[in-house]
Each structure stands twice: as structure tokens, then as C-alpha cells.
Design a protein around this motif. Sequence first.
Motif, PDB file in Angstrom:
ATOM      1  N   VAL A   1       0.846  -1.181   0.000  1.00 37.85           N
ATOM      2  CA  VAL A   1       0.000   0.000   0.000  1.00 37.85           C
ATOM      3  C   VAL A   1       0.887   1.238   0.000  1.00 37.85           C
ATOM      4  O   VAL A   1       1.730   1.403   0.874  1.00 37.85           O
ATOM      5  CB  VAL A   1      -0.919  -0.002   1.237  1.00 37.85           C
ATOM      6  N   GLN A   2       0.705   2.105  -1.002  1.00 30.91           N
ATOM      7  CA  GLN A   2       1.446   3.372  -1.097  1.00 30.91           C
ATOM      8  C   GLN A   2       0.529   4.481  -0.595  1.00 30.91           C
ATOM      9  O   GLN A   2      -0.565   4.670  -1.111  1.00 30.91           O
ATOM     10  CB  GLN A   2       1.846   3.634  -2.551  1.00 30.91           C
ATOM     11  N   LEU A   3       1.003   5.209   0.430  1.00 31.48           N
ATOM     12  CA  LEU A   3       0.227   6.321   0.971  1.00 31.48           C
ATOM     13  C   LEU A   3       0.598   7.618   0.268  1.00 31.48           C
ATOM     14  O   LEU A   3       1.673   7.726  -0.324  1.00 31.48           O
ATOM     15  CB  LEU A   3       0.486   6.461   2.472  1.00 31.48           C
ATOM     16  N   THR A   4      -0.295   8.608   0.345  1.00 32.96           N
ATOM     17  CA  THR A   4      -0.020   9.907  -0.256  1.00 32.96           C
ATOM     18  C   THR A   4       0.983  10.667   0.607  1.00 32.96           C
ATOM     19  O   THR A   4       1.250  10.303   1.751  1.00 32.96           O
ATOM     20  CB  THR A   4      -1.319  10.733  -0.387  1.00 32.96           C
ATOM     21  N   GLU A   5       1.532  11.770   0.061  1.00 33.98           N
ATOM     22  CA  GLU A   5       2.537  12.561   0.772  1.00 33.98           C
ATOM     23  C   GLU A   5       1.976  13.235   2.014  1.00 33.98           C
ATOM     24  O   GLU A   5       2.658  13.339   3.032  1.00 33.98           O
ATOM     25  CB  GLU A   5       3.122  13.631  -0.163  1.00 33.98           C
ATOM     26  N   ASP A   6       0.721  13.699   1.957  1.00 36.90           N
ATOM     27  CA  ASP A   6       0.132  14.394   3.107  1.00 36.90           C
ATOM     28  C   ASP A   6      -0.558  13.439   4.086  1.00 36.90           C
ATOM     29  O   ASP A   6      -1.188  13.874   5.033  1.00 36.90           O
ATOM     30  CB  ASP A   6      -0.852  15.462   2.636  1.00 36.90           C
ATOM     31  N   SER A   7      -0.426  12.151   3.874  1.00 33.58           N
ATOM     32  CA  SER A   7      -1.059  11.157   4.725  1.00 33.58           C
ATOM     33  C   SER A   7      -0.277  10.958   6.028  1.00 33.58           C
ATOM     34  O   SER A   7       0.924  11.174   6.089  1.00 33.58           O
ATOM     35  CB  SER A   7      -1.140   9.825   3.971  1.00 33.58           C
ATOM     36  N   ALA A   8      -0.981  10.532   7.065  1.00 36.73           N
ATOM     37  CA  ALA A   8      -0.340  10.229   8.345  1.00 36.73           C
ATOM     38  C   ALA A   8       0.361   8.872   8.259  1.00 36.73           C
ATOM     39  O   ALA A   8      -0.003   8.018   7.448  1.00 36.73           O
ATOM     40  CB  ALA A   8      -1.391  10.193   9.445  1.00 36.73           C
ATOM     41  N   GLU A   9       1.379   8.700   9.118  1.00 39.84           N
ATOM     42  CA  GLU A   9       2.093   7.421   9.181  1.00 39.84           C
ATOM     43  C   GLU A   9       1.208   6.375   9.855  1.00 39.84           C
ATOM     44  O   GLU A   9       0.308   6.703  10.621  1.00 39.84           O
ATOM     45  CB  GLU A   9       3.386   7.578   9.990  1.00 39.84           C
ATOM     46  N   ILE A  10       1.492   5.104   9.605  1.00 41.72           N
ATOM     47  CA  ILE A  10       0.775   4.016  10.272  1.00 41.72           C
ATOM     48  C   ILE A  10       1.543   3.682  11.550  1.00 41.72           C
ATOM     49  O   ILE A  10       2.722   3.367  11.507  1.00 41.72           O
ATOM     50  CB  ILE A  10       0.626   2.795   9.343  1.00 41.72           C
TER      51      ILE A  10
END
Length: 99
Positions: free
Chosen positions: A84-93
Motif C-alpha cells: 500500500v502506497q500512501l499519499t505525501e500528506d497522509s499520516a504514518e501508520i
Amino acid sequence: MADLKYYDVILKPIITEKSMNSMSEKKYTFSVHPDATKNQIREAVEKMFAGTKVASVNTMNLEGKNRRRGNTAGKTSKTKKAVVQLTEDSAEIEIFSGL
């Protein structure tokens, strides 16, 4: 297609050296239900981990391996893996932090 709820889709995170190195690029690897689709995986990650936005999902179907124990032969169960690739402004898991 199976009737899966979002909490049934993601089974466990995959912790390997390769997956840990890709976390710097906001790519996370999970073991998922074999019948889960990319849209179901995207929805499950966004609902389970607050503040995350998924950019893309790559999946791999892994066939079961042949195993023998004495004279008895069999196969392990097949699995599915999702990156799963998250967006740049997304929070970390959070479950991966501190490893």
C-alpha cells in the motif's frame, strides 16, 4: 467475490528487511484475505488507520508450497500480499513505528 468487512481484509503486517526499507517511501506491506480486491484493501487501510490516504495498492497472489512429512505430501495454503502506497500528506501508520 466474498462478502468481506473492512476488518476482515487485512490479516497481519509483513515485517521483512525489504518492507522496512520501503517504509521511508510510505509503502507498507500487509498479508490480506485471498479474495480481497484492491478497492477493499484501500477502504480497509483508510478505515483502520486514522488519517491515512491511499495513493495506490499493488497485490500479489502467492501459491502454496509443496510440503512433505515422511510419506505424506501436501500443500500449504495460498496467500495474498498487498503493498500500500500512501499519499505525501497522509499520516504514518503507527503499528510500524518503533520497529
